[in-house]
Design a protein around this motif. Structure first.
Motif: not given
Length: 496
Positions: A225-245
């Motif tokens: 759930d934290h990961a899905k929220d992070f993806i959504g936030r970064q998609a809106k921000a338009g910034k590349p992201f590194f998500l380590y799970l």
């Protein structure tokens, strides 16, 4: 004259604004061209668990989403890791053998373990390249201020600092007795209840709740759930992201969430496999929903081979040995990578890749910098993963179990100086007067050492030996950091 001056000032202001706009647009375009990276790192997850690696329904739980992912990307048959949790994670995060960082073994006596601030981690490298970074799950690279994920390059974290077996402690009466005594006397401070923590970069970590059995069951749900929220936030921000799970499954106790308990009808293991598959599917769907799947590198892998504890033991497919051994069942784990339009879909390869190669490969793809002031063991395998080369470029590596060299792997051959009896990491350690040699094509389960069966083929050593010699030279040139070394740390050669 005043009118002319105003006109000139206005013109220069327009030019300056235009220049800033061009610069800002260039930065935005560069960031947009960088792929997002999602890295799932399972815990003690055997080579043979997934359907696409021979498991799935054979293990009691179908894994259709991950199997489909493998068809959409590349599946490696010879992806290798270090033999224990902490060393594996240290190698992944730094691009270096864990022995170099002082984390060659799971900490059993040193409380102040983990990565020194001197190490340059994967999230630090990607952050410097313009990425937002987040980690949700198990860290196991430090449990004190200065050693948490948010001290090592991650912008945010939710998870546990150490290992999942600690969730078994709170229910034990003798543990509670000695934990209270430790709190009262100040002795044995590590005998305490572990917690789930949350943190943001630049702020202290906060304890969320005790990590006990109920929390153990649901932590991977929370992580997802934290990961899905992070993806959504970064998609809106338009910034590349590194998500380590770094998920906590399938480390013992491998108990499913209440949501999946009994779902397979085949016991906990089948339930857990269905849970892992469902959570992975949710992440993939979240990328699609946010219209960023095409520009996202998605990786599914693990830190070690299957567990050695009876009742919780995983399955390593065709390989022998559990984690904590130098056998293939410890070293080889699943690895699936998808990057639509970039990574060849449906490709399968037996080329050797090591987990520390991901550091240098991500640096190459994301425009990050690889440190030049220390030994980096990873190599750039981006051409291989992107289908530009059939060869990975890696011929082999040194096999560590803890802080000890157990052998060397080169192509499909292996040389072992030490082996643990049986298939488990708890067996008696045998040290050989003459190394045992294996041909992994002819003997995948490492049952018939060349010294006993095929002595005329000891030419193998001339491929294996030089790898170890070069490694030992590098250790002499740059001595390893000692376990438990406090910060600040500066290498002796840099402190002259």
């Amino acid at each position: 004259m005043k009118t002319k001056m105003k006109t000139m000032i206005l013109a220069w202001s327009c030019l300056l604004a235009a220049g800033l706009s061009v610069t800002q647009n260039a930065v935005a375009e560069e960031e947009a061209s960088k792929p997002n990276i999602v890295l799932i790192n399972m815990d003690n997850f055997g080579y043979g668990e997934l359907g696409c690696y021979g498991g799935g329904i054979l293990r009691g739980g179908a894994t259709p989403r991950i199997d489909k992912l493998a068809g959409e990307g590349m599946r490696l048959l010879n992806f290798n890791v270090e033999a224990q949790c902490t060393p594996s994670r240290a190698a992944l995060m730094t691009g270096r053998y864990a022995i170099r960082t002082g984390n060659g073994s799971v900490p059993l006596s040193v409380a102040d373990y983990g990565l020194t601030q001197w190490e340059y981690t994967m999230p630090e490298m990607l952050s410097d390249a313009g990425y937002a970074t987040a980690m949700f799950g198990k860290w196991h690279l430090g449990q004190s201020e200065g050693r948490y994920p948010t001290d090592q390059g991650f912008d945010e974290w939710y998870g546990i600092p150490n290992s999942t077996d600690e969730s078994l402690w709170p229910a034990q009466q003798d543990f509670q007795k000695y934990a209270k005594l430790a709190e009262k006397t100040g002795k044995n401070p590590m005998i305490k209840e572990e917690h789930i923590y949350t943190a943001r970069k630049g702020s202290p970590v906060k304890a969320v709740k005790v990590y006990d059995i109920p929390a153990r069951r649901e932590i991977d749900r929370e992580v997802t759930d934290h990961a899905k929220d992070f993806i959504g936030r970064q998609a809106k921000a338009g910034k590349p992201f590194f998500l380590y799970l770094p998920y906590t499954q399938t480390h013992m106790p491998n108990l499913p969430s209440k949501e999946f308990e009994g779902k397979s009808g085949n016991g906990n293991w089948g339930d857990v496999l269905m849970q892992i598959d469902a959570y992975t599917g949710e992440l993939l769907d979240t990328l699609e929903h946010n219209k960023i799947a095409k520009n996202t590198i998605f990786i599914f892998t693990a830190d070690n081979g299957g567990e050695m504890v009876p009742g919780y033991a995983g399955w390593n497919g065709p390989w022998s040995g559990s984690y904590f051994t130098g056998r293939e069942g410890s070293l080889r784990v699943p690895f699936i990578i998808r990057w639509p339009g970039k990574v060849p879909a449906g490709k399968v390869s037996n080329e050797i890749v090591h987990q520390f190669d991901l550091f240098t490969t991500f640096a190459s793809i994301a425009g990050g910098k690889v440190p030049q002031d220390r030994v980096i063991d990873g190599i750039d395998v981006s051409d291989f993963l992107l289908g530009k080369s059939e060869e990975s470029g890696r011929e082999g590596f040194v096999v560590y179990v803890g802080n000890d060299v157990h052998g060397v792997k080169w192509r499909n051959y292996k040389m072992l100086f030490k082996e643990l009896e049986g298939d488990r990491g708890t067996g008696k350690l045998n040290v050989f007067p003459m190394p045992h040699f294996y041909n992994l094509f002819a003997d995948p389960k490492e049952e018939y050492p060349v010294t006993q069966q095929m002595a005329g083929r000891l030419w193998y050593r001339w491929g294996l030996g030089p790898i170890l010699v070069e490694h030992e030279k590098s250790l002499a040139a740059e001595p390893p950091i000692k376990p438990g070394t406090p910060d600040p740390y500066v290498p002796a050669k840099q402190n002259k």
